[in-house]
Design a protein around this motif. Sequence first.
Motif, PDB file in Angstrom:
ATOM      1  N   SER A  11       4.293  -7.479  41.005  1.00  0.00           N
ATOM      2  CA  SER A  11       4.005  -8.315  42.171  1.00  0.00           C
ATOM      3  C   SER A  11       2.963  -9.368  41.837  1.00  0.00           C
ATOM      4  N   GLY A  12       2.823 -10.296  42.756  1.00  0.00           N
ATOM      5  CA  GLY A  12       1.823 -11.343  42.606  1.00  0.00           C
ATOM      6  C   GLY A  12       2.230 -12.414  41.616  1.00  0.00           C
ATOM      7  N   PRO A  13       1.262 -13.232  41.194  1.00  0.00           N
ATOM      8  CA  PRO A  13       1.578 -14.372  40.331  1.00  0.00           C
ATOM      9  C   PRO A  13       2.035 -13.983  38.927  1.00  0.00           C
ATOM     10  N   THR A  14       1.836 -12.732  38.519  1.00  0.00           N
ATOM     11  CA  THR A  14       2.267 -12.304  37.185  1.00  0.00           C
ATOM     12  C   THR A  14       3.515 -11.419  37.243  1.00  0.00           C
ATOM     13  N   ALA A  15       4.227 -11.468  38.354  1.00  0.00           N
ATOM     14  CA  ALA A  15       5.427 -10.640  38.510  1.00  0.00           C
ATOM     15  C   ALA A  15       6.541 -11.123  37.586  1.00  0.00           C
ATOM     16  N   THR A  16       7.237 -10.178  37.000  1.00  0.00           N
ATOM     17  CA  THR A  16       8.436 -10.482  36.233  1.00  0.00           C
ATOM     18  C   THR A  16       9.520 -10.871  37.235  1.00  0.00           C
ATOM     19  N   CYS A  17      10.227 -11.970  36.969  1.00  0.00           N
ATOM     20  CA  CYS A  17      11.241 -12.425  37.909  1.00  0.00           C
ATOM     21  C   CYS A  17      12.463 -12.942  37.170  1.00  0.00           C
ATOM     22  N   GLU A  18      13.590 -12.911  37.858  1.00  0.00           N
ATOM     23  CA  GLU A  18      14.819 -13.457  37.301  1.00  0.00           C
ATOM     24  C   GLU A  18      14.789 -14.976  37.467  1.00  0.00           C
ATOM     25  N   VAL A  19      15.281 -15.688  36.456  1.00  0.00           N
ATOM     26  CA  VAL A  19      15.346 -17.147  36.519  1.00  0.00           C
ATOM     27  C   VAL A  19      16.774 -17.596  36.267  1.00  0.00           C
ATOM     28  N   GLU A  20      17.083 -18.779  36.727  1.00  0.00           N
ATOM     29  CA  GLU A  20      18.385 -19.386  36.465  1.00  0.00           C
ATOM     30  C   GLU A  20      18.314 -19.985  35.059  1.00  0.00           C
ATOM     31  N   PRO A  35       2.290  -8.423  16.260  1.00  0.00           N
ATOM     32  CA  PRO A  35       1.768  -7.254  16.988  1.00  0.00           C
ATOM     33  C   PRO A  35       0.328  -7.464  17.470  1.00  0.00           C
ATOM     34  N   ASP A  36       0.169  -8.423  18.379  1.00  0.00           N
ATOM     35  CA  ASP A  36      -1.161  -8.794  18.856  1.00  0.00           C
ATOM     36  C   ASP A  36      -1.400  -8.408  20.316  1.00  0.00           C
ATOM     37  N   GLY A  37      -0.448  -7.701  20.925  1.00  0.00           N
ATOM     38  CA  GLY A  37      -0.607  -7.318  22.324  1.00  0.00           C
ATOM     39  C   GLY A  37      -0.011  -8.302  23.306  1.00  0.00           C
ATOM     40  N   ASP A  38       0.430  -9.464  22.838  1.00  0.00           N
ATOM     41  CA  ASP A  38       1.073 -10.461  23.691  1.00  0.00           C
ATOM     42  C   ASP A  38       2.580 -10.430  23.443  1.00  0.00           C
ATOM     43  N   PRO A  39       3.384 -10.757  24.451  1.00  0.00           N
ATOM     44  CA  PRO A  39       4.833 -10.780  24.249  1.00  0.00           C
ATOM     45  C   PRO A  39       5.246 -11.996  23.419  1.00  0.00           C
ATOM     46  N   GLU A  69       7.761 -20.149  26.689  1.00  0.00           N
ATOM     47  CA  GLU A  69       7.746 -21.347  27.528  1.00  0.00           C
ATOM     48  C   GLU A  69       6.415 -22.071  27.359  1.00  0.00           C
ATOM     49  N   SER A  70       6.400 -23.363  27.621  1.00  0.00           N
ATOM     50  CA  SER A  70       5.199 -24.173  27.385  1.00  0.00           C
ATOM     51  C   SER A  70       4.026 -23.795  28.279  1.00  0.00           C
ATOM     52  N   HIS A  71       4.286 -23.201  29.438  1.00  0.00           N
ATOM     53  CA  HIS A  71       3.195 -22.871  30.357  1.00  0.00           C
ATOM     54  C   HIS A  71       2.680 -21.434  30.191  1.00  0.00           C
ATOM     55  N   GLY A  72       2.993 -20.785  29.049  1.00  0.00           N
ATOM     56  CA  GLY A  72       2.401 -19.487  28.748  1.00  0.00           C
ATOM     57  C   GLY A  72       3.244 -18.272  29.057  1.00  0.00           C
ATOM     58  N   THR A  73       4.347 -18.459  29.764  1.00  0.00           N
ATOM     59  CA  THR A  73       5.239 -17.339  30.039  1.00  0.00           C
ATOM     60  C   THR A  73       6.293 -17.266  28.936  1.00  0.00           C
ATOM     61  N   VAL A  74       7.060 -16.187  28.947  1.00  0.00           N
ATOM     62  CA  VAL A  74       8.138 -16.023  27.980  1.00  0.00           C
ATOM     63  C   VAL A  74       9.418 -15.657  28.728  1.00  0.00           C
ATOM     64  N   LEU A  75      10.547 -15.897  28.075  1.00  0.00           N
ATOM     65  CA  LEU A  75      11.840 -15.529  28.635  1.00  0.00           C
ATOM     66  C   LEU A  75      12.371 -14.322  27.888  1.00  0.00           C
ATOM     67  N   GLY A  76      13.003 -13.423  28.632  1.00  0.00           N
ATOM     68  CA  GLY A  76      13.531 -12.222  28.011  1.00  0.00           C
ATOM     69  C   GLY A  76      14.797 -11.742  28.682  1.00  0.00           C
ATOM     70  N   VAL A  77      15.429 -10.768  28.051  1.00  0.00           N
ATOM     71  CA  VAL A  77      16.629 -10.137  28.578  1.00  0.00           C
ATOM     72  C   VAL A  77      16.427  -8.627  28.555  1.00  0.00           C
ATOM     73  N   GLN A  78      16.903  -7.971  29.596  1.00  0.00           N
ATOM     74  CA  GLN A  78      16.652  -6.539  29.757  1.00  0.00           C
ATOM     75  C   GLN A  78      17.563  -5.685  28.887  1.00  0.00           C
ATOM     76  N   LEU A  79      17.041  -4.534  28.513  1.00  0.00           N
ATOM     77  CA  LEU A  79      17.801  -3.533  27.783  1.00  0.00           C
ATOM     78  C   LEU A  79      18.133  -2.377  28.708  1.00  0.00           C
ATOM     79  N   HIS A 116       5.300 -12.708  32.347  1.00  0.00           N
ATOM     80  CA  HIS A 116       3.936 -13.196  32.158  1.00  0.00           C
ATOM     81  C   HIS A 116       3.212 -12.218  31.236  1.00  0.00           C
ATOM     82  N   PRO A 117       2.426 -12.698  30.304  1.00  0.00           N
ATOM     83  CA  PRO A 117       1.698 -11.778  29.420  1.00  0.00           C
ATOM     84  C   PRO A 117       0.907 -10.718  30.193  1.00  0.00           C
ATOM     85  N   GLU A 118       0.318 -11.081  31.326  1.00  0.00           N
ATOM     86  CA  GLU A 118      -0.459 -10.125  32.112  1.00  0.00           C
ATOM     87  C   GLU A 118       0.435  -9.147  32.869  1.00  0.00           C
TER      88      GLU A 118
END
Length: 146
Positions: A11-20, A35-39, A69-79, A116-118
């Motif tokens: 939840s909140g601003p660091t919630a994982t969300c689906e994107v188009e 292996p630095d703790g960040d995605p 992504e340029s604004h610090g988030t990353v894109l992923g796909v679920q397993l 979001h990394p957080e």
Amino acid sequence: MRDGSGSPGSSGPTATCEVEPGAVGTVRTSYAPDPDGDPDPGEIVWTWVPYEEDDGRGKDRPVLIVARESHGTVLGVQLSSQERAARHGWLPLGSGPWDASGRDSWVSTERVLRVHPEGMRREACALDRARFQRVVHRLQQLYGWR
């Protein structure tokens, strides 16, 4: 946790969300696990993932990070460890250290998530480059990514 209470990424601003996938702008994939703790692209991380019904429920699950992504988030796909061979949009991944039981996994190429990394609970492992490239190739075919 079905409702995500207290789970990172739920939840909140660091919630994982689906994107188009076609609307996220330019996406450049690269294999860059660290292996630095960040995605990082090429890593499998654990985060809360909303159910496809988008009704506020979800669960903690592994996600393969495919692009930064340029604004610090990353894109992923679920397993998933559920048998998905007959379902369209799922690629077999095999087994790996992200599943403590050693079960085979499948990855969804039809659902892209912004992480979001957080909002990530933990890094699980780096996927080998060959399997990462197979997933990325399918995403590039589907969405025109590079």
